[in-house]
Write an enzyme that holds these catalytic residues in place. Structure first.
Site, PDB file in Angstrom:
ATOM      1  N   THR A  42      11.192  -6.219 -10.236  1.00  0.00           N
ATOM      2  CA  THR A  42      11.675  -5.289 -10.446  1.00  0.00           C
ATOM      3  C   THR A  42      12.825  -5.083 -11.363  1.00  0.00           C
ATOM      4  O   THR A  42      12.997  -4.504 -12.508  1.00  0.00           O
ATOM      5  CB  THR A  42      11.708  -4.254  -9.172  1.00  0.00           C
ATOM      6  OG1 THR A  42      10.318  -4.057  -8.194  1.00  0.00           O
ATOM      7  CG2 THR A  42      12.309  -2.889  -9.633  1.00  0.00           C
ATOM      8  N   GLU A  43      13.455  -6.105 -11.218  1.00  0.00           N
ATOM      9  CA  GLU A  43      15.359  -6.096 -11.567  1.00  0.00           C
ATOM     10  C   GLU A  43      15.216  -6.703 -13.125  1.00  0.00           C
ATOM     11  O   GLU A  43      15.929  -6.268 -13.883  1.00  0.00           O
ATOM     12  CB  GLU A  43      16.086  -6.968 -10.489  1.00  0.00           C
ATOM     13  CG  GLU A  43      17.239  -6.259  -9.536  1.00  0.00           C
ATOM     14  CD  GLU A  43      17.282  -4.475  -9.950  1.00  0.00           C
ATOM     15  OE1 GLU A  43      17.757  -4.337 -11.276  1.00  0.00           O
ATOM     16  OE2 GLU A  43      18.073  -3.657  -8.963  1.00  0.00           O
ATOM     17  N   SER A  44      14.748  -8.041 -12.712  1.00  0.00           N
ATOM     18  CA  SER A  44      15.135  -8.676 -14.140  1.00  0.00           C
ATOM     19  C   SER A  44      12.968  -9.310 -14.240  1.00  0.00           C
ATOM     20  O   SER A  44      13.513 -10.257 -15.465  1.00  0.00           O
ATOM     21  CB  SER A  44      15.832  -9.388 -13.956  1.00  0.00           C
ATOM     22  OG  SER A  44      14.945 -10.674 -13.282  1.00  0.00           O
ATOM     23  N   TYR A  85      12.712   3.507  -9.177  1.00  0.00           N
ATOM     24  CA  TYR A  85      13.150   1.933  -8.211  1.00  0.00           C
ATOM     25  C   TYR A  85      12.197   2.290  -7.106  1.00  0.00           C
ATOM     26  O   TYR A  85      11.842   1.034  -7.166  1.00  0.00           O
ATOM     27  CB  TYR A  85      14.838   2.203  -8.255  1.00  0.00           C
ATOM     28  CG  TYR A  85      15.058   0.681  -8.203  1.00  0.00           C
ATOM     29  CD1 TYR A  85      15.258  -0.287  -9.093  1.00  0.00           C
ATOM     30  CD2 TYR A  85      15.590   0.025  -6.961  1.00  0.00           C
ATOM     31  CE1 TYR A  85      15.850  -1.647  -9.121  1.00  0.00           C
ATOM     32  CE2 TYR A  85      16.164  -0.933  -6.427  1.00  0.00           C
ATOM     33  CZ  TYR A  85      16.066  -1.861  -7.285  1.00  0.00           C
ATOM     34  OH  TYR A  85      16.591  -3.044  -6.532  1.00  0.00           O
TER      35      TYR A  85
END
Length: 229
Positions: free
Chosen positions: A124-126, A212
């Site tokens: 999700t982040e990167s 998110y």
């Protein structure tokens, strides 16, 4: 409480009184109930204090980012190009995941996290890009902000292993803080623990944060399904 009268004279001077004045040179501008005026002033003061708190938080984050940018010129913090264990830039998501799989699995176990959860957060982040950097200044696989990196003693924010350890340590801290409530821990990872507390230990009503949390949980479900199969 007595009523409050506001008068203005011909020279523009303001006069407040708790009684009606009959002076010929004064013009009544407004009359307010004292209790309502106190409540209004209290509300305005609270808004001013809230703006000051927000400004102070923005200033702290700005200073942390500037400090990070300054440190980024030194070997201590390194640079995206200095990450020694990065896959090729044109590698697919599956290849990037495979490249970091063992590192993510081992880091998760070190911090008593499910490996599937850490994979879901990294994706999700990167999207498994160790050189990822957001417009807000978040860096690396776990998209650590400089202040968070310092807080969890990350020396080189661009090093995949250190970045993962810092993010895993923060996630473990949040899970402990919110009594293993995964949704709240994820919301706090995105918006900060103080935001979750400010909304009474619920997911803050920020579209980005709510999206998110859903996204990480969706990836977590997919990771678990893949593991079972």
């Amino acid at each position: 409480m007595a009523d409050v009268f506001k008068y203005v004279d011909s020279a523009g001077n303001v006069v407040f009184s708790d009684k009606r004045l009959e002076n010929a040179g004064l013009r009544l501008e407004w009359k307010r109930a004292g209790e309502a005026l106190v409540a209004e002033n209290r509300e305005q003061s609270e808004r001013v204090r809230e703006r000051r708190r927000e400004a102070a938080a923005r200033l702290r984050e700005s200073l942390a980012l500037k400090r990070h940018q300054w440190l980024g010129r030194s070997p201590l913090w390194g640079s995206p190009a200095g990450a020694l264990t990065s896959p090729k830039r044109d590698a697919s998501l599956q290849d990037r995941r495979a490249h970091y799989r063992a590192l993510i699995d081992n880091t998760a176990r070190e911090y008593q996290l499910w490996p599937e959860l850490l994979h879901a957060v990294v994706r999700t982040e990167s999207a498994y890009r160790a050189d990822a950097q957001s417009s807000a200044g978040a860096c690396g696989l776990m998209q650590l902000m400089p202040g968070t990196a310092e807080r969890f003693k990350v020396r080189n924010i661009w090093d995949p292993a250190e970045n993962l350890r810092g993010g895993a340590a923060y996630l473990r801290f949040l899970l402990n803080l919110f009594q293993s409530d995964l949704r709240l821990a994820l919301a706090a990872y995105n918006a900060g623990e103080n935001a979750v507390k400010r909304y009474g230990n619920t997911i803050p009503p920020y579209p980005e944060t709510q999206d998110y949390v859903r996204k990480v949980l969706r990836f977590l479900h997919a990771e678990r399904q893949a593991f079972r199969s």
